[in-house]
Scaffold this motif. Sequence first.
Motif, short mmCIF file in Angstrom:
data_model
loop_
_atom_site.label_atom_id
_atom_site.label_comp_id
_atom_site.label_asym_id
_atom_site.label_seq_id
_atom_site.Cartn_x
_atom_site.Cartn_y
_atom_site.Cartn_z
N ARG A 297 2.58 4.40 0.77
CA ARG A 297 2.29 5.49 2.12
C ARG A 297 3.23 6.82 1.67
O ARG A 297 4.52 6.61 1.02
CB ARG A 297 2.78 4.82 3.13
N ARG A 298 3.15 7.84 2.39
CA ARG A 298 3.80 8.65 1.46
C ARG A 298 4.64 8.77 3.04
O ARG A 298 4.08 8.83 4.45
CB ARG A 298 2.43 10.57 1.74
N GLU B 230 -1.82 8.20 -2.63
CA GLU B 230 -1.89 7.17 -1.14
C GLU B 230 -2.98 6.46 -0.59
O GLU B 230 -3.58 6.79 -0.69
CB GLU B 230 -1.26 8.59 -0.01
N GLY B 231 -2.28 5.02 -0.11
CA GLY B 231 -3.69 4.28 -0.32
C GLY B 231 -4.16 2.79 -1.03
O GLY B 231 -4.59 2.35 -0.05
N THR C 7 0.49 -1.48 0.28
CA THR C 7 -0.21 0.37 -0.11
C THR C 7 0.79 0.82 -0.37
O THR C 7 1.95 1.61 0.73
CB THR C 7 -1.32 -0.02 1.26
#
Length: 147
Positions: free
Chosen positions: A51-52, A80-81, A49
Amino acid sequence: MFAESIISFSQLIGESVIIASVVVFCLRLFLRLACFLASRPWLRYRTFTVRRRRRWGKKTAEDEDDSSPYCAICLQDAAEGEKMRRLTVCSHCFHAECIDPWLEKRSTCPLCRAQIPPLPTGNPLIALIFPPGVIELFTKGTFASDV
């Protein structure tokens, strides 16, 4: 006395053969496990997934220019996500919903055409103990039709 020494010697040879056979079997199984884990034929891709990375302090120009994975199928950056899949053969990333239909029809990477290994049938650890010919013999129904 001579007969007893021959019997004890033959028992010693029998025990040595059994121990050597067990050692060879364990060594062979260990080497097959090592080769199997090194090649990882069951692992076509890794799912992750997006993610930043968050940094403490002020935002800089580098933070805004931070590159995210890019899907070459739908031609969009990953937000994101979102779920992404990274092919283990060539390390290219794609959206999960974009690459899944592709992998159902083809067994190559959409970008570099690297060959992706096929999914093994059933439990892949069974291939450690039994050679592929034996597994195919039972899965193709050769013996199932005889019964």
